[in-house]
Structure formats: C-alpha cells, structure tokens
Design a protein around this motif. Structure first.
Motif, PDB file in Angstrom:
ATOM      1  N   ALA A   1       0.850  -1.186   0.000  1.00  0.00           N
ATOM      2  CA  ALA A   1       0.000   0.000   0.000  1.00  0.00           C
ATOM      3  C   ALA A   1       0.887   1.237   0.000  1.00  0.00           C
ATOM      4  O   ALA A   1       2.053   1.185   0.399  1.00  0.00           O
ATOM      5  CB  ALA A   1      -0.919   0.012   1.220  1.00  0.00           C
ATOM      6  N   GLN A   2       0.320   2.314  -0.471  1.00  0.00           N
ATOM      7  CA  GLN A   2       0.996   3.602  -0.403  1.00  0.00           C
ATOM      8  C   GLN A   2       0.773   4.205   0.979  1.00  0.00           C
ATOM      9  O   GLN A   2      -0.216   3.899   1.654  1.00  0.00           O
ATOM     10  CB  GLN A   2       0.428   4.555  -1.461  1.00  0.00           C
ATOM     11  CG  GLN A   2       0.646   4.122  -2.884  1.00  0.00           C
ATOM     12  CD  GLN A   2       2.020   4.512  -3.400  1.00  0.00           C
ATOM     13  OE1 GLN A   2       2.661   5.392  -2.841  1.00  0.00           O
ATOM     14  NE2 GLN A   2       2.460   3.850  -4.447  1.00  0.00           N
ATOM     15  N   ALA A   3       1.686   5.060   1.390  1.00  0.00           N
ATOM     16  CA  ALA A   3       1.489   5.788   2.642  1.00  0.00           C
ATOM     17  C   ALA A   3       0.159   6.548   2.585  1.00  0.00           C
ATOM     18  O   ALA A   3      -0.165   7.145   1.549  1.00  0.00           O
ATOM     19  CB  ALA A   3       2.637   6.753   2.866  1.00  0.00           C
ATOM     20  N   GLY A   4      -0.585   6.459   3.673  1.00  0.00           N
ATOM     21  CA  GLY A   4      -1.907   7.057   3.721  1.00  0.00           C
ATOM     22  C   GLY A   4      -3.023   6.125   3.307  1.00  0.00           C
ATOM     23  O   GLY A   4      -4.200   6.441   3.486  1.00  0.00           O
ATOM     24  N   GLY A   5      -2.662   4.971   2.768  1.00  0.00           N
ATOM     25  CA  GLY A   5      -3.646   4.007   2.308  1.00  0.00           C
ATOM     26  C   GLY A   5      -4.136   3.093   3.416  1.00  0.00           C
ATOM     27  O   GLY A   5      -3.820   3.287   4.600  1.00  0.00           O
ATOM     28  N   SER A   6      -4.903   2.078   3.016  1.00  0.00           N
ATOM     29  CA  SER A   6      -5.522   1.156   3.972  1.00  0.00           C
ATOM     30  C   SER A   6      -5.340  -0.286   3.526  1.00  0.00           C
ATOM     31  O   SER A   6      -5.244  -0.574   2.333  1.00  0.00           O
ATOM     32  CB  SER A   6      -7.025   1.450   4.097  1.00  0.00           C
ATOM     33  OG  SER A   6      -7.251   2.752   4.579  1.00  0.00           O
ATOM     34  N   LEU A   7      -5.320  -1.164   4.500  1.00  0.00           N
ATOM     35  CA  LEU A   7      -5.351  -2.604   4.286  1.00  0.00           C
ATOM     36  C   LEU A   7      -6.168  -3.224   5.414  1.00  0.00           C
ATOM     37  O   LEU A   7      -6.231  -2.678   6.518  1.00  0.00           O
ATOM     38  CB  LEU A   7      -3.944  -3.211   4.291  1.00  0.00           C
ATOM     39  CG  LEU A   7      -3.043  -2.967   3.085  1.00  0.00           C
ATOM     40  CD1 LEU A   7      -1.641  -3.470   3.370  1.00  0.00           C
ATOM     41  CD2 LEU A   7      -3.604  -3.637   1.838  1.00  0.00           C
ATOM     42  N   ARG A   8      -6.753  -4.381   5.126  1.00  0.00           N
ATOM     43  CA  ARG A   8      -7.489  -5.109   6.147  1.00  0.00           C
ATOM     44  C   ARG A   8      -6.947  -6.525   6.236  1.00  0.00           C
ATOM     45  O   ARG A   8      -6.952  -7.253   5.240  1.00  0.00           O
ATOM     46  CB  ARG A   8      -8.978  -5.149   5.828  1.00  0.00           C
ATOM     47  CG  ARG A   8      -9.832  -5.704   6.966  1.00  0.00           C
ATOM     48  CD  ARG A   8     -11.223  -6.003   6.486  1.00  0.00           C
ATOM     49  NE  ARG A   8     -12.167  -6.199   7.579  1.00  0.00           N
ATOM     50  CZ  ARG A   8     -13.297  -6.893   7.469  1.00  0.00           C
ATOM     51  NH1 ARG A   8     -13.626  -7.441   6.307  1.00  0.00           N
ATOM     52  NH2 ARG A   8     -14.120  -7.021   8.507  1.00  0.00           N
ATOM     53  N   LEU A   9      -6.488  -6.901   7.402  1.00  0.00           N
ATOM     54  CA  LEU A   9      -5.988  -8.246   7.648  1.00  0.00           C
ATOM     55  C   LEU A   9      -7.083  -9.093   8.278  1.00  0.00           C
ATOM     56  O   LEU A   9      -7.896  -8.592   9.065  1.00  0.00           O
ATOM     57  CB  LEU A   9      -4.778  -8.214   8.575  1.00  0.00           C
ATOM     58  CG  LEU A   9      -3.609  -7.327   8.167  1.00  0.00           C
ATOM     59  CD1 LEU A   9      -2.470  -7.493   9.158  1.00  0.00           C
ATOM     60  CD2 LEU A   9      -3.151  -7.622   6.757  1.00  0.00           C
ATOM     61  N   SER A  10      -7.075 -10.365   7.955  1.00  0.00           N
ATOM     62  CA  SER A  10      -7.995 -11.333   8.554  1.00  0.00           C
ATOM     63  C   SER A  10      -7.202 -12.485   9.141  1.00  0.00           C
ATOM     64  O   SER A  10      -6.109 -12.814   8.668  1.00  0.00           O
ATOM     65  CB  SER A  10      -8.972 -11.882   7.514  1.00  0.00           C
ATOM     66  OG  SER A  10      -9.759 -10.859   6.964  1.00  0.00           O
ATOM     67  N   CYS A  11      -7.763 -13.089  10.169  1.00  0.00           N
ATOM     68  CA  CYS A  11      -7.147 -14.264  10.794  1.00  0.00           C
ATOM     69  C   CYS A  11      -8.257 -15.267  11.078  1.00  0.00           C
ATOM     70  O   CYS A  11      -9.114 -15.027  11.933  1.00  0.00           O
ATOM     71  CB  CYS A  11      -6.440 -13.874  12.080  1.00  0.00           C
ATOM     72  SG  CYS A  11      -5.856 -15.272  13.073  1.00  0.00           S
ATOM     73  N   ALA A  12      -8.240 -16.374  10.345  1.00  0.00           N
ATOM     74  CA  ALA A  12      -9.238 -17.416  10.523  1.00  0.00           C
ATOM     75  C   ALA A  12      -8.714 -18.452  11.508  1.00  0.00           C
ATOM     76  O   ALA A  12      -7.617 -18.989  11.329  1.00  0.00           O
ATOM     77  CB  ALA A  12      -9.560 -18.071   9.183  1.00  0.00           C
ATOM     78  N   ALA A  13      -9.508 -18.727  12.540  1.00  0.00           N
ATOM     79  CA  ALA A  13      -9.108 -19.674  13.574  1.00  0.00           C
ATOM     80  C   ALA A  13      -9.855 -20.986  13.399  1.00  0.00           C
ATOM     81  O   ALA A  13     -11.082 -20.993  13.288  1.00  0.00           O
ATOM     82  CB  ALA A  13      -9.394 -19.096  14.953  1.00  0.00           C
ATOM     83  N   SER A  14      -9.126 -22.069  13.383  1.00  0.00           N
ATOM     84  CA  SER A  14      -9.753 -23.393  13.322  1.00  0.00           C
ATOM     85  C   SER A  14     -10.365 -23.710  14.684  1.00  0.00           C
ATOM     86  O   SER A  14     -10.129 -23.011  15.673  1.00  0.00           O
ATOM     87  CB  SER A  14      -8.721 -24.444  12.946  1.00  0.00           C
ATOM     88  OG  SER A  14      -7.768 -24.570  13.994  1.00  0.00           O
ATOM     89  N   LYS A  15     -11.132 -24.807  14.727  1.00  0.00           N
ATOM     90  CA  LYS A  15     -11.751 -25.210  15.983  1.00  0.00           C
ATOM     91  C   LYS A  15     -10.672 -25.453  17.029  1.00  0.00           C
ATOM     92  O   LYS A  15      -9.693 -26.150  16.777  1.00  0.00           O
ATOM     93  CB  LYS A  15     -12.572 -26.482  15.760  1.00  0.00           C
ATOM     94  CG  LYS A  15     -13.377 -26.895  16.970  1.00  0.00           C
ATOM     95  CD  LYS A  15     -14.239 -28.113  16.667  1.00  0.00           C
ATOM     96  CE  LYS A  15     -15.074 -28.508  17.866  1.00  0.00           C
ATOM     97  NZ  LYS A  15     -15.922 -29.694  17.586  1.00  0.00           N
TER      98      LYS A  15
END
Length: 125
Positions: free
Chosen positions: A12-26
């Motif tokens: 991403a460029q400075a000032g931009g956005s990202l969204r991280l996800s974390c999927a958890a198993s049982k």
C-alpha cells in the motif's frame, strides 16, 4: 488441526488502507484474548492490538492508536485488523495470536500460545 491463518497482507501507499484477517480453526479461537503482533526486519516482535473476546474490549499500541482497529466475528471465529493512514514504519510481517490465560502483560509475546504463519505488509512512501 488447530491453527490460525492470516490473510489480507500486501502493498500500500502511505496514507492508504489494508485489512488483515485471521481465521481460527476449531480450538484455536480463544475465549480470553486474541491479538495482532508485527515484526520488522532486525526488530523484536511487538504487539499491535489485542481484543478480549468475551467483552470485546480492545487495547492498542501507542504507535497505531487512532489508525488501526481490531475486531472480531465470533460466529466465524475470525479476527480482523483494519489499518488506515498507513505509514512506511508500519511495514512488517503481521501475526495473529491466541492467548488462553490471564497471567502476565498483554504486551508479552511469550504469553501467547498459538501463532499464525504471518502475512507481509509493505507500505511505500
């Protein structure tokens, strides 16, 4: 298999956005605390944000306060990190982690029992 799997990293460029996800198993989803850490080359792993999964209460590192938001979807056992107003110093590998006990500081990586493999975030100026 008990595991945490991160996704959503990238550039991403400075000032931009990202969204991280974390999927958890049982079995990987903690009923106490989940967190995001990051580690830049040559630096120690540091906490970014934690969320207490029962209450929904969250704590942030000073460096990301007001820019990053940690959230959860308990029905999907998924943890998120919304990153806005990104800076080049946010460049790091980001890790999701589970913690099952309350002893010790929320900042202490050694207190987290399960870790994901990490996802790279690169922010250019």
């Amino acid at each position: 298999q008990v595991q945490l799997v991160e996704s959503g990293g990238g550039s991403a460029q400075a000032g931009g956005s990202l969204r991280l996800s974390c999927a958890a198993s049982k079995g990987a989803w903690s009923r106490y605390c989940m967190a995001w850490f990051r580690q830049a080359p040559g630096k120690e792993r540091e906490v970014v944000a934690v969320i207490y999964t029962t209450s929904g209460g969250a704590i942030y590192a000073d460096s990301v306060k007001g820019r990053f938001t940690i959230s959860q979807d308990n029905a999907k056992n998924t943890l998120y990190l919304q990153m806005n107003s990104l800076k080049p110093e946010d460049t790091a590998t980001y890790y999701c982690a589970s913690r099952y006990t309350s002893s010790g500081s929320w900042r202490d990586a050694m207190r987290y029992e399960l870790w994901g493999q990490g996802t790279q975030v690169t922010v250019s100026s």
